[in-house]
Write a protein that holds these residues in place. Structure first.
Motif, PDB file in Angstrom:
ATOM      1  N   ALA A  28       0.827  -1.211   0.000  1.00 51.71           N
ATOM      2  CA  ALA A  28       0.000   0.000   0.000  1.00 51.71           C
ATOM      3  C   ALA A  28       0.858   1.257   0.000  1.00 51.71           C
ATOM      4  CB  ALA A  28      -0.905  -0.009   1.227  1.00 51.71           C
ATOM      5  N   ARG A  29       0.334   2.285  -0.605  1.00 50.56           N
ATOM      6  CA  ARG A  29       1.019   3.581  -0.638  1.00 50.56           C
ATOM      7  C   ARG A  29       0.485   4.445   0.493  1.00 50.56           C
ATOM      8  NH1 ARG A  29       0.376   4.057  -7.102  1.00 50.56           N
ATOM      9  NH2 ARG A  29       1.967   2.523  -7.605  1.00 50.56           N
ATOM     10  N   LEU A  30       0.638   3.941   1.712  1.00 48.38           N
ATOM     11  CA  LEU A  30       0.084   4.593   2.890  1.00 48.38           C
ATOM     12  C   LEU A  30       0.940   4.269   4.110  1.00 48.38           C
ATOM     13  CD1 LEU A  30      -2.355   6.012   4.414  1.00 48.38           C
ATOM     14  CD2 LEU A  30      -3.272   3.692   4.664  1.00 48.38           C
ATOM     15  N   LEU A  31       1.255   5.291   4.871  1.00 47.96           N
ATOM     16  CA  LEU A  31       1.883   5.144   6.181  1.00 47.96           C
ATOM     17  C   LEU A  31       0.970   5.811   7.192  1.00 47.96           C
ATOM     18  CD1 LEU A  31       5.516   6.190   5.266  1.00 47.96           C
ATOM     19  CD2 LEU A  31       4.817   3.907   5.989  1.00 47.96           C
ATOM     20  N   THR A  32       0.883   5.226   8.371  1.00 48.54           N
ATOM     21  CA  THR A  32       0.082   5.798   9.444  1.00 48.54           C
ATOM     22  C   THR A  32       0.970   5.981  10.658  1.00 48.54           C
ATOM     23  OG1 THR A  32      -1.835   4.590   8.596  1.00 48.54           O
ATOM     24  CG2 THR A  32      -2.015   5.538  10.803  1.00 48.54           C
ATOM     25  N   ALA A  33       0.994   7.201  11.187  1.00 47.78           N
ATOM     26  CA  ALA A  33       1.778   7.512  12.380  1.00 47.78           C
ATOM     27  C   ALA A  33       0.826   7.858  13.514  1.00 47.78           C
ATOM     28  CB  ALA A  33       2.721   8.680  12.108  1.00 47.78           C
ATOM     29  N   TYR A  34       1.047   7.246  14.672  1.00 48.01           N
ATOM     30  CA  TYR A  34       0.235   7.492  15.858  1.00 48.01           C
ATOM     31  C   TYR A  34       1.088   8.217  16.890  1.00 48.01           C
ATOM     32  CZ  TYR A  34      -2.658   3.888  13.723  1.00 48.01           C
ATOM     33  OH  TYR A  34      -3.424   3.156  12.833  1.00 48.01           O
ATOM     34  N   LEU A  35       0.595   9.346  17.391  1.00 46.62           N
ATOM     35  CA  LEU A  35       1.303  10.157  18.373  1.00 46.62           C
ATOM     36  C   LEU A  35       0.328  10.683  19.410  1.00 46.62           C
ATOM     37  CD1 LEU A  35       2.313  11.381  15.276  1.00 46.62           C
ATOM     38  CD2 LEU A  35       4.013  12.281  16.796  1.00 46.62           C
ATOM     39  N   THR A  36       0.858  11.187  20.506  1.00 49.61           N
ATOM     40  CA  THR A  36       0.010  11.961  21.396  1.00 49.61           C
ATOM     41  C   THR A  36      -0.070  13.368  20.807  1.00 49.61           C
ATOM     42  OG1 THR A  36       1.878  12.556  22.797  1.00 49.61           O
ATOM     43  CG2 THR A  36       0.602  10.639  23.474  1.00 49.61           C
ATOM     44  N   ARG A  37      -1.211  13.996  20.951  1.00 51.14           N
ATOM     45  CA  ARG A  37      -1.417  15.338  20.365  1.00 51.14           C
ATOM     46  C   ARG A  37      -0.319  16.308  20.788  1.00 51.14           C
ATOM     47  NH1 ARG A  37      -6.256  16.454  18.077  1.00 51.14           N
ATOM     48  NH2 ARG A  37      -6.229  18.652  18.636  1.00 51.14           N
ATOM     49  N   SER A  38       0.100  16.224  22.038  1.00 49.72           N
ATOM     50  CA  SER A  38       1.124  17.154  22.530  1.00 49.72           C
ATOM     51  C   SER A  38       2.491  16.905  21.898  1.00 49.72           C
ATOM     52  CB  SER A  38       1.227  17.077  24.054  1.00 49.72           C
ATOM     53  OG  SER A  38       1.598  15.766  24.455  1.00 49.72           O
ATOM     54  N   ASP A  39       2.687  15.736  21.296  1.00 46.41           N
ATOM     55  CA  ASP A  39       3.964  15.421  20.648  1.00 46.41           C
ATOM     56  C   ASP A  39       3.970  15.686  19.145  1.00 46.41           C
ATOM     57  OD1 ASP A  39       5.203  14.637  22.999  1.00 46.41           O
ATOM     58  OD2 ASP A  39       4.624  12.541  22.773  1.00 46.41           O
ATOM     59  N   VAL A  40       2.830  16.059  18.577  1.00 44.28           N
ATOM     60  CA  VAL A  40       2.809  16.394  17.153  1.00 44.28           C
ATOM     61  C   VAL A  40       3.632  17.670  16.996  1.00 44.28           C
ATOM     62  CG1 VAL A  40       1.385  17.064  15.191  1.00 44.28           C
ATOM     63  CG2 VAL A  40       0.577  15.299  16.770  1.00 44.28           C
ATOM     64  N   PRO A  41       4.716  17.610  16.234  1.00 40.76           N
ATOM     65  CA  PRO A  41       5.664  18.731  16.222  1.00 40.76           C
ATOM     66  C   PRO A  41       5.227  19.915  15.368  1.00 40.76           C
ATOM     67  CG  PRO A  41       6.432  17.004  14.757  1.00 40.76           C
ATOM     68  CD  PRO A  41       5.193  16.468  15.447  1.00 40.76           C
ATOM     69  N   MET A  42       5.684  21.063  15.795  1.00 36.12           N
ATOM     70  CA  MET A  42       5.581  22.259  14.974  1.00 36.12           C
ATOM     71  C   MET A  42       6.513  22.067  13.779  1.00 36.12           C
ATOM     72  SD  MET A  42       3.376  24.082  16.553  1.00 36.12           S
ATOM     73  CE  MET A  42       3.499  25.675  15.755  1.00 36.12           C
ATOM     74  N   ARG A  43       6.350  22.864  12.749  1.00 32.54           N
ATOM     75  CA  ARG A  43       7.141  22.712  11.535  1.00 32.54           C
ATOM     76  C   ARG A  43       8.648  22.819  11.811  1.00 32.54           C
ATOM     77  NH1 ARG A  43      10.338  24.792   8.323  1.00 32.54           N
ATOM     78  NH2 ARG A  43      10.500  24.141   6.168  1.00 32.54           N
ATOM     79  N   ALA A  44       9.067  23.811  12.595  1.00 35.12           N
ATOM     80  CA  ALA A  44      10.497  24.012  12.845  1.00 35.12           C
ATOM     81  C   ALA A  44      11.117  22.791  13.539  1.00 35.12           C
ATOM     82  CB  ALA A  44      10.726  25.273  13.671  1.00 35.12           C
ATOM     83  N   ALA A  45      10.430  22.253  14.527  1.00 33.83           N
ATOM     84  CA  ALA A  45      10.954  21.085  15.239  1.00 33.83           C
ATOM     85  C   ALA A  45      11.008  19.859  14.336  1.00 33.83           C
ATOM     86  CB  ALA A  45      10.097  20.799  16.469  1.00 33.83           C
ATOM     87  N   LEU A  46       9.975  19.679  13.520  1.00 30.73           N
ATOM     88  CA  LEU A  46       9.970  18.546  12.596  1.00 30.73           C
ATOM     89  C   LEU A  46      11.068  18.706  11.555  1.00 30.73           C
ATOM     90  CD1 LEU A  46       8.798  15.911  11.592  1.00 30.73           C
ATOM     91  CD2 LEU A  46       6.973  17.220  10.451  1.00 30.73           C
ATOM     92  N   GLN A  47      11.263  19.906  11.049  1.00 33.32           N
ATOM     93  CA  GLN A  47      12.325  20.129  10.069  1.00 33.32           C
ATOM     94  C   GLN A  47      13.697  19.861  10.684  1.00 33.32           C
ATOM     95  OE1 GLN A  47      11.895  20.917   6.601  1.00 33.32           O
ATOM     96  NE2 GLN A  47      13.960  20.096   6.767  1.00 33.32           N
ATOM     97  N   GLN A  48      13.911  20.243  11.924  1.00 34.14           N
ATOM     98  CA  GLN A  48      15.182  19.969  12.601  1.00 34.14           C
ATOM     99  C   GLN A  48      15.417  18.465  12.717  1.00 34.14           C
ATOM    100  OE1 GLN A  48      14.922  22.091  16.313  1.00 34.14           O
ATOM    101  NE2 GLN A  48      15.597  24.025  15.398  1.00 34.14           N
ATOM    102  N   ALA A  49      14.367  17.722  13.037  1.00 35.40           N
ATOM    103  CA  ALA A  49      14.494  16.259  13.132  1.00 35.40           C
ATOM    104  C   ALA A  49      14.808  15.659  11.761  1.00 35.40           C
ATOM    105  CB  ALA A  49      13.214  15.661  13.707  1.00 35.40           C
ATOM    106  N   ILE A  50      14.173  16.159  10.724  1.00 36.71           N
ATOM    107  CA  ILE A  50      14.438  15.686   9.367  1.00 36.71           C
ATOM    108  C   ILE A  50      15.866  16.017   8.962  1.00 36.71           C
ATOM    109  CG2 ILE A  50      13.834  16.030   6.929  1.00 36.71           C
ATOM    110  CD1 ILE A  50      10.908  16.526   7.952  1.00 36.71           C
ATOM    111  N   ASP A  51      16.340  17.192   9.352  1.00 34.40           N
ATOM    112  CA  ASP A  51      17.703  17.616   9.000  1.00 34.40           C
ATOM    113  C   ASP A  51      18.764  16.687   9.576  1.00 34.40           C
ATOM    114  OD1 ASP A  51      16.645  19.737   7.574  1.00 34.40           O
ATOM    115  OD2 ASP A  51      17.075  21.230   9.139  1.00 34.40           O
ATOM    116  N   ARG A  52      18.447  15.964  10.646  1.00 37.59           N
ATOM    117  CA  ARG A  52      19.397  15.015  11.237  1.00 37.59           C
ATOM    118  C   ARG A  52      19.429  13.679  10.499  1.00 37.59           C
ATOM    119  NH1 ARG A  52      17.596  17.866  15.840  1.00 37.59           N
ATOM    120  NH2 ARG A  52      15.884  16.443  16.324  1.00 37.59           N
ATOM    121  N   LEU A  53      18.531  13.499   9.541  1.00 36.39           N
ATOM    122  CA  LEU A  53      18.484  12.268   8.745  1.00 36.39           C
ATOM    123  C   LEU A  53      19.384  12.411   7.523  1.00 36.39           C
ATOM    124  CD1 LEU A  53      14.622  11.638   8.782  1.00 36.39           C
ATOM    125  CD2 LEU A  53      16.341  10.652  10.305  1.00 36.39           C
ATOM    126  N   PRO A  54      19.725  11.292   6.893  1.00 38.28           N
ATOM    127  CA  PRO A  54      20.596  11.357   5.703  1.00 38.28           C
ATOM    128  C   PRO A  54      19.836  11.688   4.423  1.00 38.28           C
ATOM    129  CG  PRO A  54      20.157   9.077   6.247  1.00 38.28           C
ATOM    130  CD  PRO A  54      19.505   9.905   7.326  1.00 38.28           C
TER     131      PRO A  54
END
Length: 126
Positions: free
Chosen positions: A2-28
């Motif tokens: 399937a062309r689908l991914l599902t991510a489950y989080l607590t609402r308080s852990d859903v990141p703001m754009r800047a925090a998510l981008q920083q986490a992505i920047d640490r990936l290759p």
């Protein structure tokens, strides 16, 4: 598969754009999320840039507080077309969510680790 991914989080852990981008920047991956990403509100196609080229995926949020036994009460779904760059982008974002924000990510009902997702993203680009 399937062309689908599902991510489950607590609402308080859903990141703001800047925090998510920083986490992505640490990936290759050279992946940049569009400024239009708004946690818990984005709905529809989310543009991204991967290795300097345009790509993206469909992103939706849902409240699932009634559906899970654990504390995760938010769901993010990622869908893409047959373009492997879209798949790689979605997998990379989900890897960042799992690694830095405690997301449980599933594909075809099977949980994926951040390492699994990074390997699949690299494989999609080969």
């Amino acid at each position: 598969m399937a062309r689908l991914l599902t991510a489950y989080l607590t609402r308080s852990d859903v990141p703001m754009r800047a925090a998510l981008q920083q986490a992505i920047d640490r990936l290759p991956f050279a992946l940049t999320l569009d400024e239009s990403y708004v946690p818990l509100r984005s709905s529809g196609y989310l543009p991204c840039t991967l290795d300097g080229e345009d790509t993206g995926f469909d992103l939706r949020f849902a409240d699932i507080s009634e559906m899970r036994e654990d504390a995760r009460d938010a769901m993010m779904t990622f869908k893409w077309t047959g373009d492997p760059r879209e798949e790689a982008a979605a997998l990379a974002v989900c890897a960042a969510l799992a690694k830095d924000f405690g997301a449980v990510v599933q594909r075809d009902g099977a949980p994926l680790s951040s390492d699994d997702m990074l390997a699949q993203a690299k494989g999609a680009l080969v």
